[in-house]
Design a protein around this motif. Sequence first.
Motif, PDB file in Angstrom:
ATOM      1  N   ALA A 198       0.833  -1.204   0.000  1.00 32.20           N
ATOM      2  CA  ALA A 198       0.000   0.000   0.000  1.00 32.20           C
ATOM      3  C   ALA A 198       0.867   1.253   0.000  1.00 32.20           C
ATOM      4  O   ALA A 198       0.556   2.240  -0.673  1.00 32.20           O
ATOM      5  CB  ALA A 198      -0.934  -0.007   1.210  1.00 32.20           C
ATOM      6  N   GLU A 199       1.962   1.214   0.738  1.00 31.59           N
ATOM      7  CA  GLU A 199       2.877   2.353   0.780  1.00 31.59           C
ATOM      8  C   GLU A 199       3.520   2.568  -0.587  1.00 31.59           C
ATOM      9  O   GLU A 199       3.646   3.710  -1.057  1.00 31.59           O
ATOM     10  CB  GLU A 199       3.956   2.110   1.831  1.00 31.59           C
ATOM     11  N   ALA A 200       3.906   1.474  -1.246  1.00 31.84           N
ATOM     12  CA  ALA A 200       4.521   1.575  -2.572  1.00 31.84           C
ATOM     13  C   ALA A 200       3.521   2.091  -3.600  1.00 31.84           C
ATOM     14  O   ALA A 200       3.873   2.888  -4.480  1.00 31.84           O
ATOM     15  CB  ALA A 200       5.054   0.212  -3.002  1.00 31.84           C
ATOM     16  N   LEU A 201       2.269   1.657  -3.480  1.00 30.53           N
ATOM     17  CA  LEU A 201       1.242   2.134  -4.401  1.00 30.53           C
ATOM     18  C   LEU A 201       1.016   3.631  -4.220  1.00 30.53           C
ATOM     19  O   LEU A 201       0.927   4.385  -5.192  1.00 30.53           O
ATOM     20  CB  LEU A 201      -0.057   1.351  -4.184  1.00 30.53           C
ATOM     21  N   ALA A 202       0.926   4.067  -2.959  1.00 32.84           N
ATOM     22  CA  ALA A 202       0.710   5.490  -2.680  1.00 32.84           C
ATOM     23  C   ALA A 202       1.867   6.336  -3.203  1.00 32.84           C
ATOM     24  O   ALA A 202       1.652   7.427  -3.753  1.00 32.84           O
ATOM     25  CB  ALA A 202       0.535   5.708  -1.179  1.00 32.84           C
ATOM     26  N   GLU A 203       3.087   5.844  -3.054  1.00 31.79           N
ATOM     27  CA  GLU A 203       4.252   6.585  -3.534  1.00 31.79           C
ATOM     28  C   GLU A 203       4.252   6.651  -5.063  1.00 31.79           C
ATOM     29  O   GLU A 203       4.589   7.685  -5.647  1.00 31.79           O
ATOM     30  CB  GLU A 203       5.540   5.923  -3.031  1.00 31.79           C
ATOM     31  N   THR A 204       3.859   5.562  -5.701  1.00 26.86           N
ATOM     32  CA  THR A 204       3.803   5.544  -7.169  1.00 26.86           C
ATOM     33  C   THR A 204       2.742   6.509  -7.674  1.00 26.86           C
ATOM     34  O   THR A 204       2.949   7.223  -8.661  1.00 26.86           O
ATOM     35  CB  THR A 204       3.522   4.121  -7.675  1.00 26.86           C
ATOM     36  N   GLU A 205       1.604   6.552  -6.988  1.00 24.66           N
ATOM     37  CA  GLU A 205       0.557   7.510  -7.351  1.00 24.66           C
ATOM     38  C   GLU A 205       1.051   8.942  -7.151  1.00 24.66           C
ATOM     39  O   GLU A 205       0.758   9.822  -7.974  1.00 24.66           O
ATOM     40  CB  GLU A 205      -0.692   7.263  -6.510  1.00 24.66           C
ATOM     41  N   ARG A 206       1.788   9.172  -6.080  1.00 20.64           N
ATOM     42  CA  ARG A 206       2.318  10.517  -5.810  1.00 20.64           C
ATOM     43  C   ARG A 206       3.275  10.952  -6.932  1.00 20.64           C
ATOM     44  O   ARG A 206       3.210  12.089  -7.404  1.00 20.64           O
ATOM     45  CB  ARG A 206       3.050  10.530  -4.462  1.00 20.64           C
ATOM     46  N   LEU A 207       4.127  10.034  -7.342  1.00 24.05           N
ATOM     47  CA  LEU A 207       5.062  10.362  -8.419  1.00 24.05           C
ATOM     48  C   LEU A 207       4.305  10.651  -9.725  1.00 24.05           C
ATOM     49  O   LEU A 207       4.653  11.577 -10.457  1.00 24.05           O
ATOM     50  CB  LEU A 207       6.040   9.203  -8.633  1.00 24.05           C
ATOM     51  N   GLY A 208       3.268   9.873  -9.991  1.00 18.23           N
ATOM     52  CA  GLY A 208       2.488  10.064 -11.213  1.00 18.23           C
ATOM     53  C   GLY A 208       1.716  11.369 -11.237  1.00 18.23           C
ATOM     54  O   GLY A 208       1.333  11.846 -12.307  1.00 18.23           O
ATOM     55  N   ALA A 209       1.490  11.953 -10.068  1.00 22.84           N
ATOM     56  CA  ALA A 209       0.762  13.224  -9.979  1.00 22.84           C
ATOM     57  C   ALA A 209       1.701  14.427 -10.051  1.00 22.84           C
ATOM     58  O   ALA A 209       1.262  15.569  -9.918  1.00 22.84           O
ATOM     59  CB  ALA A 209      -0.029  13.278  -8.673  1.00 22.84           C
ATOM     60  N   GLY A 210       2.969  14.165 -10.304  1.00 27.68           N
ATOM     61  CA  GLY A 210       3.945  15.247 -10.347  1.00 27.68           C
ATOM     62  C   GLY A 210       3.776  16.178 -11.530  1.00 27.68           C
ATOM     63  O   GLY A 210       3.038  15.891 -12.472  1.00 27.68           O
TER      64      GLY A 210
END
Length: 268
Positions: A130-142
């Motif tokens: 879940a932490e990795a998914l959230a971080e990946t989503e954060r990067l994609g929203a850059g």
Amino acid sequence: MSEHHPSLRADCGSCFGLCCVALAFTASADFAVDKAVGTPCRNLREDFGCGIHTGLRQQGFTGCTVYDCFGAGQQVSQVTFLGRDWRSDPDTAEQMFAVFPVMRQLHELLWYLTEALALDVTGPIHAELAEALAETERLGAGRPQELADLDVAAHRQVVNVLLLRTSELVRAQAPRQKKDRRGADLIGARLRGADLRGVNLRGAYLIGADLRGADLRLADLIGADLRDADLRGADLTGCLFLTQMQLNAARGDAATRVPPALTRPAHW
């Protein structure tokens, strides 16, 4: 069954034809002509639709029917660049074309992480997933430049540790331990009716392999090359990390058992 958000499925109507412009292709069995990065495909219409969409395979563009962006196209077009397209706003073109392949990789990782999180067997690592998914989503929203500068390969390595652990947990459910075929050269292999449950086939070359009637449940297929593999009658339910792109590249029939998260290709 893994639940994938609609944002991880391609919506070509909301994209500015990015896969038809940002990517290069070489004249081959998959593409009828050469095309450089940043050069629009000759079949791309002014409205960003494909002029030969219904006849791509017949006109030598099989590769286009196989490709899947995991929803990166509409994300870049409508979110990252706020609906500004590269034709009406040419100043965005170079950066947009650089961002698209980065976003595509991030969305592919989101696909895998979403699948992993939906599995009961991965309970011991759910928090990390879940932490990795959230971080990946954060990067994609850059912002565009942040995405263009992103070391996506480094992020993939971090996520891959969790995907490998997921694979181990899933494959441990198989009735017997199987030979590790990670990265194996299985081009044209005769595997008809083979019991491949729980086999590690990560990155394996299965081009043109005969997998008719094979049992691929619990097998890890991440990165496996299934181009022209014969999957007629094969059971792919419960296999791990299979994508629509891999399925599109293979051959199958009405008897092929496809994971519920994927769609049976129209050309089968």
